[in-house]
Each structure stands twice: as C-alpha cells, then as structure tokens.
Design a protein around this motif. Structure first.
Motif, PDB file in Angstrom:
ATOM      1  N   THR A 148      34.830 -19.338 -19.312  1.00 22.99           N
ATOM      2  CA  THR A 148      34.993 -19.514 -20.901  1.00 22.99           C
ATOM      3  C   THR A 148      35.743 -20.176 -21.990  1.00 22.99           C
ATOM      4  O   THR A 148      36.703 -20.310 -21.611  1.00 22.99           O
ATOM      5  N   THR A 149      35.550 -20.416 -23.187  1.00 21.37           N
ATOM      6  CA  THR A 149      35.591 -22.427 -23.124  1.00 21.37           C
ATOM      7  C   THR A 149      36.538 -21.756 -24.927  1.00 21.37           C
ATOM      8  O   THR A 149      36.667 -22.433 -25.932  1.00 21.37           O
ATOM      9  N   GLU A 150      36.163 -20.301 -25.287  1.00 19.18           N
ATOM     10  CA  GLU A 150      36.072 -19.803 -27.017  1.00 19.18           C
ATOM     11  C   GLU A 150      37.829 -20.681 -26.861  1.00 19.18           C
ATOM     12  O   GLU A 150      38.449 -19.244 -26.074  1.00 19.18           O
ATOM     13  N   TRP A 151      38.309 -20.114 -27.974  1.00 20.43           N
ATOM     14  CA  TRP A 151      39.872 -20.081 -27.971  1.00 20.43           C
ATOM     15  C   TRP A 151      40.368 -18.848 -28.149  1.00 20.43           C
ATOM     16  O   TRP A 151      41.539 -18.673 -28.195  1.00 20.43           O
ATOM     17  N   ARG A 152      39.410 -17.490 -28.684  1.00 25.28           N
ATOM     18  CA  ARG A 152      39.649 -17.004 -28.498  1.00 25.28           C
ATOM     19  C   ARG A 152      40.540 -16.592 -27.147  1.00 25.28           C
ATOM     20  O   ARG A 152      41.709 -15.810 -26.692  1.00 25.28           O
TER      21      ARG A 152
END
Length: 335
Positions: A66-70
């Motif tokens: 998971t590379t999402e900033w969140r």
C-alpha cells in the motif's frame, strides 16, 4: 515459522544484548558514541528488509504494498512515541535511582495488557490477566535487593514526580508496542514492505538525534558522520547486529503473534540475563532472583497453557448400561 521459535530466539538475543553491551566497554566506559548504535541498527534492519522485499518482488506472486499517503503517514508515529519515551526516561532518572527505575519499568507489562485490550479489542481471560500481573510481580521480585540494603528504602522515598514520570514511561512504551502491532495487522501488506517504512523513519529520527547532539555539543567532536565508527570493535558490531536482529524478530511477532508474546519474551530475557551474569560477571544470585524465576514460569504456564490443564473440569456422568433400569425411591419421613 512457529511463533514460539521466534519468541525463543528473541529471548536469547535480548538476554545477550546487555552482556554484549557490557563487554563492549573498555575500562568501564564506551570508547564509541553509543548514540550511533541505534542508528546503525536501524540502517541494518532497513537494508535486510529491503533485500527481502526485493526477493519477494522477484517471486511469482508480487507482494501487496500500500503506497497511499494515508497509510504511509502512520509509520512515523511509533518513532515519535519512542522519541518522547526516551526523553521521559531521562526525566524519570532525575528523580529516582536506577534500582527504582528498573522496578517501575515493570509497569509496562500491565499497561501493555490494558492497552492491548482497549485499542486492539483483544479479549483476555481472567486467568490470562492473573498471569500478566504475576509476570510483573515476578520480574519485580527478581530485581528487588535485600531489604537490609539502603537501596531498598529508596523505592518509596522518591519524589512524586518520579513516580508520575515512571507511569508515563510505562504507558508510552506500551502504547508504542500496541500501535506498532496495529500498523502491522491493519492490512495484508508484505511484512518486509511494512518494515521498510518503519525503519526508514526510524533511521531518520535516529539521525536527527545525532545532529541534535552535535548542536548541543557545539560540534566539539566534529560532525556525527566523521566519528560514526570511531572506537568500534568486533564486540560493538555484535551489539549493532544483535539490536538489529532483535528488531526484526519483534516486527515478525507483531505481524504474526501479538504484544503479549513479546512482553513474555523480553521478561524471560531479563531473567536469563541475570542468570548468565552469575557465570560471566561478579553478579551474585539472590533469593529474590530464584523466587522471581519461579513466579515468572508459573505466569508463563498460566497464560499459554490450555484451560483444561489449569482447571479441574468436572467429569461428565457416564451413560447407564442398557440392561439396568433406573429405580426412583420415594423417601418419606414419618412425622
């Protein structure tokens, strides 16, 4: 790999940590900058995790990342908590002596159980709660010195600020562990990808500490990167490898086991260190040490053993043979 194998390895490595650190001293002092050890340990963990992640990416099934900033923005939080915890530790030691500090440190065993229940919603049985309290009692008993010694009186003679900081330190230590477990289990991301994120921020924060130490010291010894390996010996490198390997094992336990297993591993490691110190150093065994070991072993058995081994369950009534007929007798008493 079974969790108890990893937990046993963690116990062995953690117990040897203090011994290696002591052996790395020269004439009772460190010839190297001890603040560089955690930084190099974080770099070691980052390199190992990156290599394992690279190997995993080469496999037939690509790992989930998971590379999402969140999601990524949550990984610096454990480093921030540990940074605050380290400062609280120093504040605690300004009010209490070392013996009192070590004994108060056992509060993190109970606080870990409480936060484990509150934040991760993991239910513990009454026997398991009793086992956790017993573990804290056992580790404390092993650390209490003889009551004829002056240090025994200092346990209850410290200022109230010392106890407040000690409780805060225990809560922060437990919070960091529980939050790390939450991060590791919140999704099905690859363990190595999660480690890369954790240790990247860990290395950054440890490097920031070295820079801050330079500013505080007015750069008298030069910038930190010039003296990074000054005074390092083979034993010092073993301390770095030990600390790094311990961190990797802890992350595995956080992913596939839980915080309570880690607490038991580190508590047993403390007792093992005391026992090994009897043979390696001038440490003299005490009655409190033996009692503490017995209590901790009872706690270990009580927490992990099946309930059927701990409680005598009533035997189920056997079915009556078919050729026998139950006869009801009406007993009456003459008045």
């Amino acid at each position: 790999m079974k969790w108890y194998v990893v937990a046993s390895l963690l116990t062995i490595l953690t117990s040897s940590q203090g011994i290696l650190t002591t052996l790395s001293q020269s004439n009772g002092s460190y010839e190297y900058d001890y603040a560089t050890v955690p930084f190099l340990a974080e770099v070691f963990k980052l390199l190992v995790s990156s290599f394992l992640l690279w190997r995993e990416c080469k496999g037939l099934t690509p790992p989930k990342m998971t590379t999402e900033w969140r999601s990524v923005r949550l990984y610096p939080i454990p480093s921030v908590i540990y940074l605050i915890h380290n400062n609280v530790q120093f504040a605690t030691l300004t009010y209490v002596d070392t013996s009192t500090y070590q004994i108060m440190g056992n509060l993190k065993i109970v606080t870990t159980g409480i936060l484990f229940r509150l934040f991760l919603k993991k239910k513990l049985s009454n026997l398991q709660w009793m086992a956790i309290v017993l573990l804290a009692v056992g580790t404390t008993t092993s650390q209490v010195k003889g009551c004829g010694e002056a240090s025994c009186d200092s346990l209850f003679s410290s200022p109230i600020q010392g106890y407040m900081f000690g409780i805060l330190s225990a809560c922060l230590s437990a919070l960091a562990g529980v939050y790390t477990e939450f991060l590791m289990k919140k999704n099905n991301d690859s363990l190595y990808w999660q480690n890369v994120q954790l240790y990247t921020f860990g290395a950054i924060f440890n490097m920031a500490r070295l820079v801050l130490d330079d500013f505080r010291g007015g750069f008298e010894k030069g910038p930190w990167w010039q003296r990074l390996l000054n005074g390092y010996s083979i034993t010092t490198w073993l301390v770095v490898l030990n600390l790094g390997s311990t961190g990797l094992l802890v992350s595995w336990l956080m992913k596939y086991a839980d915080n309570i297993v880690k607490v038991y591993s580190t508590s047993m490691a403390m007792l093992l260190t005391m026992v090994l110190s009897v043979f390696l150093f001038t440490f003299k065994p005490t009655l409190q040490l033996f009692l503490g070991i017995i209590i901790c072993m009872m706690s270990l058995h009580m927490y992990f053993a099946p309930p059927s081994m701990l409680v005598d369950l009533p035997l189920t009534a056997k079915a009556a043979p078919e050729n026998l007929v139950d006869v009801t007798v009406d007993r009456r008493t003459d008045s």
